[in-house]
Write an enzyme that holds these catalytic residues in place. Structure first.
Site, PDB file in Angstrom:
ATOM      1  N   GLY A  46      40.278  34.160  43.440  1.00 28.13           N
ATOM      2  CA  GLY A  46      39.242  33.803  42.477  1.00 28.13           C
ATOM      3  C   GLY A  46      39.775  33.930  41.065  1.00 28.13           C
ATOM      4  N   GLN A  51      39.383  35.104  31.956  1.00 21.35           N
ATOM      5  CA  GLN A  51      40.782  35.413  32.270  1.00 21.35           C
ATOM      6  C   GLN A  51      41.748  34.366  31.710  1.00 21.35           C
ATOM      7  OE1 GLN A  51      39.844  36.184  36.645  1.00 21.35           O
ATOM      8  NE2 GLN A  51      41.501  37.623  36.261  1.00 21.35           N
ATOM      9  N   CYS A  93      43.555  41.908  41.092  1.00 22.27           N
ATOM     10  CA  CYS A  93      43.038  40.971  40.109  1.00 22.27           C
ATOM     11  C   CYS A  93      44.238  40.321  39.427  1.00 22.27           C
ATOM     12  CB  CYS A  93      42.193  41.745  39.093  1.00 22.27           C
ATOM     13  SG  CYS A  93      41.534  40.745  37.747  1.00 22.27           S
ATOM     14  N   LEU A  94      44.145  39.024  39.158  1.00 15.73           N
ATOM     15  CA  LEU A  94      45.280  38.341  38.517  1.00 15.73           C
ATOM     16  C   LEU A  94      45.562  38.900  37.120  1.00 15.73           C
ATOM     17  CD1 LEU A  94      44.754  34.627  39.631  1.00 15.73           C
ATOM     18  CD2 LEU A  94      46.423  36.270  40.513  1.00 15.73           C
ATOM     19  N   HIS A 137      33.271  40.519  42.163  1.00 20.10           N
ATOM     20  CA  HIS A 137      34.420  40.750  41.268  1.00 20.10           C
ATOM     21  C   HIS A 137      34.434  39.723  40.129  1.00 20.10           C
ATOM     22  CE1 HIS A 137      38.897  41.707  40.711  1.00 20.10           C
ATOM     23  NE2 HIS A 137      38.710  40.624  39.976  1.00 20.10           N
ATOM     24  N   GLU A 138      34.294  38.448  40.496  1.00 25.28           N
ATOM     25  CA  GLU A 138      34.362  37.389  39.479  1.00 25.28           C
ATOM     26  C   GLU A 138      33.135  37.427  38.574  1.00 25.28           C
ATOM     27  OE1 GLU A 138      37.171  36.172  39.138  1.00 25.28           O
ATOM     28  OE2 GLU A 138      37.945  36.682  41.108  1.00 25.28           O
ATOM     29  N   HIS A 141      33.543  39.822  35.823  1.00 18.99           N
ATOM     30  CA  HIS A 141      34.388  39.362  34.712  1.00 18.99           C
ATOM     31  C   HIS A 141      33.534  38.734  33.599  1.00 18.99           C
ATOM     32  CE1 HIS A 141      38.582  40.001  35.701  1.00 18.99           C
ATOM     33  NE2 HIS A 141      38.440  39.502  36.913  1.00 18.99           N
TER      34      HIS A 141
HETATM   35 NI    NI Z   1      39.789  39.643  38.507  1.00 21.54          NI
END
Ligand code: NI
Length: 191
Positions: A46, A51, A93-94, A137-138, A141
């Site tokens: 995701g 981000q 997480c990226l 999670h997303e 953000h």
């Molecule tokens: Ni993340």
């Protein structure tokens, strides 16, 4: 569209709340494509707009596996409208390369959002599945919340960040969700 640079933990944009999308215009469909291109390039499950430096309420998820290929899901102006149960699972997480730690999540969520064409939809995700956890999670953000804020083990999270030369936990950002904590306690008592 293009593969964008993914902002890393420590960048201010990741902590800023994102704004609602007023119209699913060309600008938004381009943003969605950038998110998808970047997520696939980085092998993520995701990716949320902040981000890649855009504080708008948009994220994408693809929980496909080799056995089960799926279409990617696009969420614009998402709202979690039901949630229940609790689970603690390893998450990454990226924006935190190589750093994984257990995060506390609801097992079940129902989310409503607009899709890439601006059409409303409702989705349910069950049993603490990857999809259920990715949605939470997303969605976090978009409110400037990061998975380490929901860590199940503060000591472990601190160590993982240190080992990966990332900034430390921000104690003021840690989230205490009594509903989740109560559920997790009951689960461990049942074991
Ligand atoms: Ni993340």
């Amino acid at each position: 569209m293009a593969v964008k640079k993914v902002l890393q933990y420590g960048e201010k944009t990741l902590r800023e709340p994102s704004k609602e999308v007023h119209k699913v215009s060309r600008k938004i469909t381009d943003l969605v494509q950038d998110l998808l291109d970047t997520m696939y390039a980085k092998n993520g499950v995701g990716l949320a707009a902040p981000q890649i430096g855009v504080n708008l309420r948009v994220f994408v998820i693809d929980v496909s596996t080799n056995e089960e290929p799926l279409k990617p899901f696009v969420f614009i102006n998402p709202k979690i409208i039901k949630k229940s149960g609790a689970i603690a699972c390893d998450e990454g997480c990226l924006s935190f390369p190589e750093a994984f730690t257990k995060a506390k999540r609801y097992k079940y969520v129902m989310v409503k959002a607009l899709d890439a064409n601006g059409r409303p939809f409702v989705m349910e995700a069950f049993d603490g599945s990857l999809l259920a956890r990715a949605i939470q999670h997303e969605n976090d953000h978009l409110d400037g919340i990061l998975f380490i804020d929901r860590c199940a083990n503060r000591f472990e999270a601190e160590n993982v960040l240190k080992e990966n030369n990332l900034p430390p936990l921000d104690p003021e950002k840690l989230i205490n969700d009594p509903e989740i904590d109560k559920e997790l306690e009951q689960d461990s008592a049942d074991d």
